[in-house]
Design an enzyme around this catalytic site. Structure first.
Site, PDB file in Angstrom:
ATOM      1  CG  ASP A  88      -1.891   1.155   1.175  1.00  0.00           C
ATOM      2  OD1 ASP A  88      -2.638   1.230   0.185  1.00  0.00           O
ATOM      3  OD2 ASP A  88      -1.892   2.003   2.085  1.00  0.00           O
ATOM      4  CG  ASP A 484     -21.257 -25.144 -28.450  1.00  0.00           C
ATOM      5  OD1 ASP A 484     -20.928 -26.067 -29.239  1.00  0.00           O
ATOM      6  OD2 ASP A 484     -20.600 -24.862 -27.430  1.00  0.00           O
ATOM      7  N   GLY A 510     -24.889 -23.226 -34.445  1.00  0.00           N
ATOM      8  CA  GLY A 510     -24.146 -22.875 -35.649  1.00  0.00           C
ATOM      9  C   GLY A 510     -22.697 -23.270 -35.483  1.00  0.00           C
ATOM     10  CG  PHE A 512     -16.879 -21.024 -33.483  1.00  0.00           C
ATOM     11  CD1 PHE A 512     -15.785 -21.616 -34.067  1.00  0.00           C
ATOM     12  CD2 PHE A 512     -17.159 -21.315 -32.143  1.00  0.00           C
ATOM     13  CE1 PHE A 512     -14.963 -22.488 -33.358  1.00  0.00           C
ATOM     14  CE2 PHE A 512     -16.346 -22.191 -31.424  1.00  0.00           C
ATOM     15  CZ  PHE A 512     -15.238 -22.792 -32.046  1.00  0.00           C
ATOM     16  NE  ARG A 527     -12.474 -24.931 -20.175  1.00  0.00           N
ATOM     17  CZ  ARG A 527     -12.654 -26.221 -20.009  1.00  0.00           C
ATOM     18  NH1 ARG A 527     -11.618 -27.026 -20.027  1.00  0.00           N
ATOM     19  NH2 ARG A 527     -13.843 -26.714 -19.811  1.00  0.00           N
TER      20      ARG A 527
HETATM   21  C1  SAM Z   1     -13.530 -26.905 -24.708  1.00  0.00           C
HETATM   22  S1  SAM Z   1     -15.164 -26.502 -24.933  1.00  0.00           S
HETATM   23  C2  SAM Z   1     -15.294 -25.002 -24.012  1.00  0.00           C
HETATM   24  C3  SAM Z   1     -16.656 -24.771 -23.493  1.00  0.00           C
HETATM   25  C4  SAM Z   1     -16.827 -23.537 -22.645  1.00  0.00           C
HETATM   26  N1  SAM Z   1     -16.719 -22.328 -23.441  1.00  0.00           N
HETATM   27  C5  SAM Z   1     -15.833 -23.528 -21.496  1.00  0.00           C
HETATM   28  O1  SAM Z   1     -15.134 -22.536 -21.321  1.00  0.00           O
HETATM   29  O2  SAM Z   1     -15.770 -24.480 -20.733  1.00  0.00           O
HETATM   30  C6  SAM Z   1     -15.273 -25.964 -26.596  1.00  0.00           C
HETATM   31  C7  SAM Z   1     -16.690 -25.617 -27.002  1.00  0.00           C
HETATM   32  O3  SAM Z   1     -16.645 -25.122 -28.331  1.00  0.00           O
HETATM   33  C8  SAM Z   1     -17.655 -25.759 -29.098  1.00  0.00           C
HETATM   34  N2  SAM Z   1     -17.232 -25.772 -30.492  1.00  0.00           N
HETATM   35  C9  SAM Z   1     -16.182 -26.442 -31.005  1.00  0.00           C
HETATM   36  N3  SAM Z   1     -16.099 -26.208 -32.335  1.00  0.00           N
HETATM   37  C10 SAM Z   1     -17.109 -25.373 -32.636  1.00  0.00           C
HETATM   38  C11 SAM Z   1     -17.534 -24.761 -33.847  1.00  0.00           C
HETATM   39  N4  SAM Z   1     -16.888 -24.974 -34.979  1.00  0.00           N
HETATM   40  N5  SAM Z   1     -18.603 -23.940 -33.802  1.00  0.00           N
HETATM   41  C12 SAM Z   1     -19.264 -23.714 -32.640  1.00  0.00           C
HETATM   42  N6  SAM Z   1     -18.898 -24.263 -31.466  1.00  0.00           N
HETATM   43  C13 SAM Z   1     -17.836 -25.083 -31.465  1.00  0.00           C
HETATM   44  C14 SAM Z   1     -17.735 -27.143 -28.485  1.00  0.00           C
HETATM   45  O4  SAM Z   1     -18.960 -27.764 -28.785  1.00  0.00           O
HETATM   46  C15 SAM Z   1     -17.582 -26.832 -27.011  1.00  0.00           C
HETATM   47  O5  SAM Z   1     -18.804 -26.544 -26.413  1.00  0.00           O
END
Ligand code: SAM
Length: 618
Positions: A88, A484, A510, A512, A527
């Protein structure tokens, strides 16, 4: 390389800085200290009139900040740090304490009082050593000190004062100025440690560490006792630290070997057992048996402890003891359909690991088991443990071949087919694992930064929506889209908490990588990045960057952020079983994000399972 050998004494220890100040973080990381940042929640509201001198107030505040973090970390995740550092800084002028200005007018009042005069800057520092006792109570040992630096301001004109105040710099700084940046223009002279004025007295800190880790030699330190077996007590001197521990000429000292093994530094192995040498004119002789370092014993036995936890979880021991008070081994054996003899051994091992308690031959859950191991507890990690037992265990059993082949062909290694990995049963288990681990870390992720200005968020790969719920609880205005894959989204209903305003959360399915991203002010990738191969990673970041409006939108990332030396064991052990992607350091994330136009990147080490990064395009 570490310039100061005392800093190296902290290597291998879990060190936490209980301060959000980027200046303190810079000072300590510049000298190679590895630490986590867990800002203290202690409010700086101690009654100043209770202290006979201002520096006592700064020291007490530093101490309370560090103790608050030590207690919180111990309670919250049962991950007790080894050392918490609190600090501090206050500015005093004629015995009045000037802290951070409340507003521009307050900054003006402070700075005009300082104009043309000499004032003192005090930084109080507390080094708290923590230890978890057998009954899980936290034991702390506090060492504190303060440093004073005298600073003389030039005569400041009204224009200069207001120009400086309008720069915004004074607002988060004690005394209303920052000597290391624009505020340096106000200063005529400094007497004492400059870094103390910046916020951390590094030199005094290192001297304190030296006192702690290299106690001054006593008269009797180098003495020879002629009992039946001659022995020498010796403290190493500072210069010894840099020496190669494997050096055959190094003298073996039983006491030192013990303390080295306790502090995970290098210690002599059996080859040094017969070494003799001359130190400070005293001949040393080998002295007794060599202790196997406790670190090594832990590593060799670690798998037995893991498997004991896994077996007890798989057999639902903690569930059977829930709400039951204490049960005898025989009764538990009956409930889990197992032999009494085998059950008793398992239960005793769980007691030794601190998972169960045993009184009068009856077993009950410890607080740790009640909080994390009972399968329907709010913060249960039961599903993760079962996943570790059923899948990761097999994975790691094939580690040698994965290393030799250079890939983790885990389907083959674990004898699993595509159906096992992509089938509905696997998906649901995967979602349960994600869900339970994210529940534990979600609050720290969403509060790592103030996200209240973002009205809409989109959690890409948001899975069961755990983070989305935490966001809507924390930010009452925020609307969140969980995005997801379709097979995940169709299963999310069973993971939704009862008490939640789900009207502000929508689930959208969808891909990503292929589909357009939903519009939002805040994109979240939790993650996701560490798992993607380079081409997909850049493709996804490019898409997110294109969707972000400069100055309006941001990207929040939750990942384990490796230290610059990449020594964080949990991340490295996780990396070992990853087939694609990689874990990154803070600098690597910064570079990656800058490449995609995010020119302001802030990192917060949460002290929890995941760290947080906020990236903005200016
Ligand atoms: C390791 S997990 C992480 C989940 C969460 N966000 C966490 O922090 O614990 C990865 C997530 O990304 C999603 N995922 C992987 N490839 C994806 C894609 N091409 N489009 C959308 N979601 C996807 C998976 O289904 C999963 O739910």
């Amino acid at each position: 390389m570490l310039l100061n050998p005392v800093i190296s004494k902290l290597a291998g220890k879990r060190v936490v800085l209980a301060s959000a100040s980027p200046r303190r973080q810079d000072i300590l990381s510049n000298v190679g200290l590895r630490f986590e940042v867990v800002p203290s929640w202690f409010k700086e509201t101690l009654d100043k009139s209770l202290f006979s001198a201002p520096q006592e107030y700064a020291v007490e505040t530093a101490k309370q900040k560090a103790l608050e973090v030590a207690r919180r970390m111990h309670m919250k995740h049962l991950k007790t740090p080894d050392i918490v550092i609190g600090a501090d800084t206050i500015v005093t002028l004629e015995d009045a304490i000037l802290e951070k200005p409340l507003d521009k007018q307050d900054a003006y009042n402070m700075l005009s009082r300082l104009s043309g005069k000499e004032h003192s800057v005090f930084t109080g520092v507390a080094i708290v050593h923590c230890k978890s006792q057998e009954d899980n109570q936290l034991d702390t040992d506090v060492i504190d000190f303060y440093e004073e630096t005298k600073v003389k301001f030039a005569d400041l004109s009204e224009d200069l004062l207001w120009e400086y105040i309008d720069s915004g710099e004074p607002m988060d700084k004690a005394g209303g100025y920052g000597i290391q940046s624009l505020g340096g223009m106000l200063v005529e002279s400094v007497h004492g440690d400059f870094l103390n004025v910046v916020g951390f007295p590094l030199n005094h800190f290192c001297k304190k560490l030296a006192e702690i880790y290299y106690p001054p030699s006593k008269q009797s330190i180098h003495r020879v006792k002629h009992d039946s077996i001659p022995y020498v007590e010796s403290f190493e001197d500072l210069s010894d630290v840099e020496k190669d521990c494997s050096s055959p000429s190094k003298t073996y000292d039983k006491k030192k070997a013990k303390s080295d093994s306790d502090s995970n530094t290098c210690s002599p192995g059996p080859s040094t057992k017969h070494a003799t040498g001359i130190q400070n004119g005293v001949e040393e002789k080998p002295s007794g048996t060599v202790h196997l370092p406790s670190k090594l014993i832990e590593l060799m036995d670690g798998f037995k402890a893991s498997k004991t936890l896994f077996a007890a979880s798989k057999l639902k021991v903690f569930d059977k003891l829930k709400d039951k008070g204490a049960l005898k081994a025989m009764d538990i054996a009956d409930k889990i359909n197992a032999s009494v003899h085998g059950t008793e051994r398992l239960l005793d091992a769980c007691v030794a690991l601190g998972l169960l308690e045993k009184t009068h031959q009856a077993y009950s859950n410890t607080e740790l088991a009640k909080t994390f191991l009972v399968s329907d507890a709010e913060f249960s990690v039961h599903d993760f443990i079962i996943h570790s037992n059923d899948h990761m265990w097999t994975h790691f059993t094939h580690l040698e071949s994965a290393v030799v082949e250079g890939t983790y062909s885990h389907h083959k290694a674990c004898g699993r087919t595509a159906e096992h990995v992509h089938g509905p049963e696997f998906k649901e288990r995967f979602m349960r694992v994600i869900h339970c681990m994210l529940k534990i870390t979600a609050q720290d992720i969403v509060t790592a930064f103030d996200l209240s200005k973002y009205g809409t968020a989109c959690d890409l790969g948001g899975c069961t929506g755990t983070l989305a719920h935490e966001l809507t609880w924390t930010y009452p205005e925020m609307q969140v889209c969980v995005f997801d894959l379709p097979e995940i989204i169709q299963n999310v209903s069973k993971f939704q908490p009862e008490k939640s305003d789900s009207s502000r959360i929508i689930f959208t399915s969808g891909n990503f990588l292929d589909d357009a991203l939903p519009k939002a002010n805040l994109y979240i990738l939790s993650r996701v990045l560490h798992d993607l191969p380079e081409d997909k990673l850049h493709h996804l970041l490019r898409k997110v960057s294109e969707a972000c409006n400069p100055g309006i939108s941001a990207l929040l990332i939750a990942e384990i952020v490796l230290d610059e030396e990449k020594k964080e064991p949990r991340a490295l052990l996780q990396s070992i079983s990853m087939s694609e992607g990689k874990q990154r350091s803070g600098t690597e994330y910064k570079k990656l994000l800058e490449k995609h136009g995010f020119n302001s990147v802030q990192i917060r080490y949460t002290g929890n399972l995941l760290d947080a990064i906020l990236a903005v395009k200016r």
